[in-house]
Scaffold this active site. Structure first.
Site, PDB file in Angstrom:
ATOM      1  N   LYS A 130      -8.291  16.081  -6.966  1.00 41.35           N
ATOM      2  CA  LYS A 130      -8.801  17.616  -7.393  1.00 41.35           C
ATOM      3  C   LYS A 130      -7.838  18.577  -6.515  1.00 41.35           C
ATOM      4  CE  LYS A 130     -11.466  19.674 -10.485  1.00 41.35           C
ATOM      5  NZ  LYS A 130     -11.876  19.190 -11.684  1.00 41.35           N
ATOM      6  N   ASP A 170      -8.738  23.533 -14.684  1.00 41.63           N
ATOM      7  CA  ASP A 170     -10.178  23.588 -14.469  1.00 41.63           C
ATOM      8  C   ASP A 170     -10.416  24.972 -14.540  1.00 41.63           C
ATOM      9  OD1 ASP A 170     -12.412  21.664 -13.663  1.00 41.63           O
ATOM     10  OD2 ASP A 170     -12.612  23.439 -12.068  1.00 41.63           O
TER      11      ASP A 170
HETATM   12  P1  NDP Z   1     -13.087  28.229 -17.503  1.00 44.39           P
HETATM   13  O1  NDP Z   1     -12.511  28.772 -16.204  1.00 44.39           O
HETATM   14  O2  NDP Z   1     -12.428  28.238 -18.893  1.00 44.39           O
HETATM   15  O3  NDP Z   1     -14.449  28.915 -17.772  1.00 44.39           O
HETATM   16  C1  NDP Z   1     -15.588  28.755 -16.732  1.00 44.39           C
HETATM   17  C2  NDP Z   1     -16.896  29.643 -17.035  1.00 44.39           C
HETATM   18  O4  NDP Z   1     -17.871  29.297 -16.329  1.00 44.39           O
HETATM   19  C3  NDP Z   1     -16.647  30.896 -17.480  1.00 44.39           C
HETATM   20  O5  NDP Z   1     -17.419  31.608 -18.426  1.00 44.39           O
HETATM   21  C4  NDP Z   1     -17.307  31.540 -16.093  1.00 44.39           C
HETATM   22  O6  NDP Z   1     -17.572  32.909 -15.852  1.00 44.39           O
HETATM   23  C5  NDP Z   1     -18.184  30.679 -15.798  1.00 44.39           C
HETATM   24  N1  NDP Z   1     -18.490  30.432 -14.163  1.00 44.39           N
HETATM   25  C6  NDP Z   1     -17.555  30.025 -13.388  1.00 44.39           C
HETATM   26  N2  NDP Z   1     -17.970  29.848 -12.201  1.00 44.39           N
HETATM   27  C7  NDP Z   1     -19.172  30.368 -11.931  1.00 44.39           C
HETATM   28  C8  NDP Z   1     -20.230  30.659 -11.310  1.00 44.39           C
HETATM   29  N3  NDP Z   1     -19.881  30.438  -9.750  1.00 44.39           N
HETATM   30  N4  NDP Z   1     -21.376  31.115 -11.760  1.00 44.39           N
HETATM   31  C9  NDP Z   1     -21.598  31.494 -13.116  1.00 44.39           C
HETATM   32  N5  NDP Z   1     -20.494  31.191 -13.780  1.00 44.39           N
HETATM   33  C10 NDP Z   1     -19.567  30.697 -13.417  1.00 44.39           C
HETATM   34  O7  NDP Z   1     -13.395  26.770 -16.947  1.00 44.39           O
HETATM   35  P2  NDP Z   1     -13.555  25.461 -17.806  1.00 44.39           P
HETATM   36  O8  NDP Z   1     -14.420  25.752 -19.025  1.00 44.39           O
HETATM   37  O9  NDP Z   1     -12.378  24.754 -17.660  1.00 44.39           O
HETATM   38  O10 NDP Z   1     -15.021  24.771 -16.736  1.00 44.39           O
HETATM   39  C11 NDP Z   1     -16.253  24.779 -17.020  1.00 44.39           C
HETATM   40  C12 NDP Z   1     -16.661  23.506 -16.210  1.00 44.39           C
HETATM   41  O11 NDP Z   1     -16.332  22.386 -16.609  1.00 44.39           O
HETATM   42  C13 NDP Z   1     -16.408  23.386 -14.650  1.00 44.39           C
HETATM   43  O12 NDP Z   1     -17.410  22.753 -14.191  1.00 44.39           O
HETATM   44  C14 NDP Z   1     -15.294  22.483 -14.808  1.00 44.39           C
HETATM   45  O13 NDP Z   1     -15.105  21.554 -13.373  1.00 44.39           O
HETATM   46  C15 NDP Z   1     -15.697  21.434 -15.819  1.00 44.39           C
HETATM   47  N6  NDP Z   1     -14.961  20.743 -16.470  1.00 44.39           N
HETATM   48  C16 NDP Z   1     -13.754  21.145 -17.065  1.00 44.39           C
HETATM   49  C17 NDP Z   1     -12.882  20.432 -17.653  1.00 44.39           C
HETATM   50  C18 NDP Z   1     -11.646  20.935 -18.418  1.00 44.39           C
HETATM   51  O14 NDP Z   1     -10.880  20.017 -18.971  1.00 44.39           O
HETATM   52  N7  NDP Z   1     -11.231  22.066 -18.305  1.00 44.39           N
HETATM   53  C19 NDP Z   1     -12.971  19.007 -17.538  1.00 44.39           C
HETATM   54  C20 NDP Z   1     -14.141  18.446 -17.094  1.00 44.39           C
HETATM   55  C21 NDP Z   1     -15.056  19.140 -16.565  1.00 44.39           C
HETATM   56  P3  NDP Z   1     -16.387  33.999 -15.324  1.00 44.39           P
HETATM   57  O15 NDP Z   1     -15.331  34.194 -16.355  1.00 44.39           O
HETATM   58  O16 NDP Z   1     -17.307  35.175 -15.025  1.00 44.39           O
HETATM   59  O17 NDP Z   1     -16.179  33.468 -13.852  1.00 44.39           O
END
Ligand code: NDP
Length: 450
Positions: A130, A170
Site C-alpha cells: 500500500k 484508493d
Molecule cells: P474515493 O476517494 O473515491 O471516495 C472516498 C469517499 O469517502 C469520499 O466520499 C470521501 O469524502 C469520503 N471520505 C474519505 N475520507 C474520509 C474521512 N476521513 N471522513 C469522512 N469521509 C471520508 O475513494 P474510494 O471510494 O476508492 O475508497 C473508499 C474506501 O474503500 C476506502 O476505505 C478505500 O480504502 C476502500 N477501498 C477502495 C478500493 C478501490 O478499488 N477504490 C478497493 C478496496 C477498498 P470527501 O470527498 O469529502 O473526502
C-alpha cells in the site's frame, strides 16, 4: 480464549506497540487478526515454531520520500510519499495508493497488512502493499494534480514494476491520477507495461475495474444474505461515501432491486427516502467525478434532507454498506443500526467498523462481512487486469464480471470453511483472517527464512 493464550496475545501486542509506536490503526488491524488466529495457531504449531506471525507483521520494506512540486501560483510545495512493501510470499506486492491529508505511516501499514490477507483470499497470485501521500487533491487544479503525480512517480518508479510491485487507486487516486502516474512511469522507463492497475480502457485498463469494489461488495453481501434465505429485493440500504466504491455499490444494489437512501462525504450525509435511482446516481457521478463538488449539492437539487457533520448510521435500514473510510462506525452507531433492524453490514471501505462495533455485530449475530473479504473485488479485478496485460488481450465485460462473481463466491466459501462455529454461526471475521493467513503462511514456510 484460554488464560495463557490471552496472555500470549497481550505480550505479542505489547511488543508490536513498542516497536511501532503511535500507529493506532496498525495496532487495531493486527490485534483483530491475532485474536482470530489464536486458537488456529495453537492447533497448528508449525506456524508458531517458524514465527510466521512475528514475520508477517514486519513489512518487507518501507519506502518514504520527499515529493516536491510547484503549484499554479508558482509556490514550492512539499509532501511526503510512501510505499509499504508488506509481503511478497505469493506474488508481487499489490495494493492501492491513497492521496489524503490524513495519510501517515501507521494508516498505510494497517492498509498494507490487511491487503496481504485480502489478496490471498482472491485466489490470485498477489502479495500485499500500500502507498500514497498526505497530498490533498481537493481544490487542486488538474495541472497541480498532474505535477504532483509526476513528482511522486519520479521517485516511486525505481521501486515498482510489473513483476515487483503494482500499485492501483484508493481514496483520492482514481482514473485521472493513475493516468498521470502511468504516463510519467512510461517516460522514465521507456517501457509500456502493466505497472499500475485501474488504467484507462484505451491504454491497458480492464473493463469492470472502476465498478469492481462496489459490485464485489454487493456480490459478497448477496452470498451472506443467501445463507439466511434473503436477497436484496425490496431492502432499504445505507451507503456511506460518495466516491468510487459508493457509486458502483448504489448501481449494483439498484440492479438487484434494493433501495439506497443515503450517501455521504467528509462534510455530512444526504437522506433520500425515495431512493437514489440510476438517474440521480448519474448526477452523483457528475458531481463527484467531474465537478468535484460536495454531496450537499444533491440535497439542494433533489430537495432532500442533508445532515452536516454526521454519518448516516442513525437512519433505519435493512442493510448497511460503509464505503468511505476507516473507523466510520463506532459502538453506539452499531447498536443503533442493529436496534433499527439492520440484518447485514458488509464493508466496502477498509476497516470502517471499530473493534467495539464489530463486537456488537457478532454478539447480535447479524451478517457481518469484514472489508478484507467483502471489498476484495477491487484488487481481484486489478489482478485480472495484470493477467490481461501480460497476455496482451482484453476480456469482455461479461467475462470479467463472471470471474468477479466467481471470486466473490469463492471468498465467501473460504470464510464459511474457516469461520463456521459449533453453533453454525458464520464468523466472517475469523473466516477471512484464517483463510487469508493459511496460503501466505504456507508459502512463507516453503520459502525458508523470508
Ligand atoms: P474515493 O476517494 O473515491 O471516495 C472516498 C469517499 O469517502 C469520499 O466520499 C470521501 O469524502 C469520503 N471520505 C474519505 N475520507 C474520509 C474521512 N476521513 N471522513 C469522512 N469521509 C471520508 O475513494 P474510494 O471510494 O476508492 O475508497 C473508499 C474506501 O474503500 C476506502 O476505505 C478505500 O480504502 C476502500 N477501498 C477502495 C478500493 C478501490 O478499488 N477504490 C478497493 C478496496 C477498498 P470527501 O470527498 O469529502 O473526502
Amino acid at each position: 480464549m484460554s488464560h495463557t493464550s490471552s496472555l500470549g496475545i497481550n505480550a505479542f501486542m505489547a511488543d508490536l506497540m513498542a516497536k511501532n509506536p503511535a500507529e493506532p490503526e496498525f495496532h487495531q488491524a493486527v490485534h483483530e487478526v491475532v485474536e482470530s488466529l489464536n486458537t488456529f495457531l495453537d492447533e497448528n504449531p508449525k506456524y508458531k515454531h517458524a514465527r510466521v506471525l512475528e514475520r508477517i507483521v514486519e513489512p518487507e520494506r518501507i519506502i518514504m520520500f520527499r515529493v516536491p512540486w510547484v503549484n499554479d501560483k508558482g509556490d514550492m510545495c512539499v509532501n511526503r510519499g510512501f510505499r509499504i512493501e508488506m509481503n511478497s510470499a505469493i506474488g508481487p506486492y499489490k495494493g492501492g495508493l491513497r492521496f489524503h491529508p490524513t495519510v501517515n505511516l501507521g494508516i498505510l501499514k494497517f492498509l498494507a497488512f490487511e491487503q496481504v490477507f485480502k489478496n490471498s483470499l482472491t485466489t490470485l497470485p498477489m502479495g500485499g502493499g500500500k502507498g500514497g501521500s498526505d497530498f490533498d487533491p481537493k481544490g487542486k487544479s488538474d495541472n497541480e494534480v498532474m505535477r504532483f503525480c509526476q513528482s511522486f512517480m519520479t521517485e516511486l518508479y525505481r521501486h515498482i514494476g510489473p513483476n515487483t510491485d503494482v500499485p492501483a487507486g484508493d481514496i483520492g487516486v482514481g482514473g485521472r491520477e493513475i493516468g498521470f502516474l502511468f504516463g510519467q512511469y512510461k517516460r522514465i522507463r521507456n517501457e509500456f507495461t502493466g505497472v499500475l492497475t485501474g488504467k484507462g480502457l484505451n491504454y491497458g485498463g480492464s473493463v469492470i475495474r472502476p465498478e469492481a469494489t462496489g459490485y464485489g461488495n454487493v456480490y459478497f453481501a448477496r452470498e451472506m444474505l443467501k445463507t439466511r434465505g434473503e436477497t436484496f429485493e425490496g431492502k432499504t440500504v445505507l451507503v456511506s461515501g460518495a466516491g468510487n466504491v459508493a457509486q458502483f455499490t448504489v448501481q449494483k444494489v439498484n440492479e438487484l432491486g434494493g433501495k439506497v437512501v443515503t450517501l455521504s462525504d467528509s462534510s455530512g450525509y444526504i437522506y433520500d427516502k425515495d431512493g437514489i435511482d440510476d438517474e440521480k446516481l448519474k448526477f452523483v457521478m457528475y458531481l463527484k467525478n467531474i465537478k468535484r463538488g460536495r454531496i450537499s449539492e444533491y440535497a439542494d437539487k433533489y430537495k432532500v434532507k442533508y445532515v452536516e457533520n454526521e454519518r448516516p448510521w442513525g437512519e433505519k435500514a435493512d442493510i448497511a454498506l460503509p464505503s468511505a473510510t476507516q473507523n466510520e462506525i463506532n459502538e453506539v452507531e452499531a447498536i443503533t443500526l442493529v436496534s433499527n433492524g439492520c440484518m447485514c453490514v458488509s464493508e466496502g471501505a477498509n476497516m470502517p467498523s471499530t473493534p467495539e462495533a464489530i463486537q456488537v455485530f457478532l454478539d447480535k449475530r447479524i451478517l457481518f462481512g469484514p472489508g478484507k473479504a467483502a471489498n476484495a473485488g477491487g484488487v481481484a479485478v486489478s489482478g485480472l487486469e495484470m493477467t490481461q496485460n501480460s497476455m496482451r488481450i482484453g476480456w469482455s465485460r461479461e467475462e470479467v464480471d463472471n470471474r468477479l462473481q466467481n471470486i466473490m463466491r469463492s471468498i465467501h466459501e473460504t470464510c464459511v470453511q474457516y469461520g463456521t462455529k459449533d453453533n453454525e454461526f458464520i464468523n466472517y471475521v475469523d473466516g477471512a483472517n484464517i483463510g487469508g493467513f493459511v496460503k501466505v503462511a504456507d508459502a512463507m514456510l516453503s520459502q525458508g527464512a523470508v
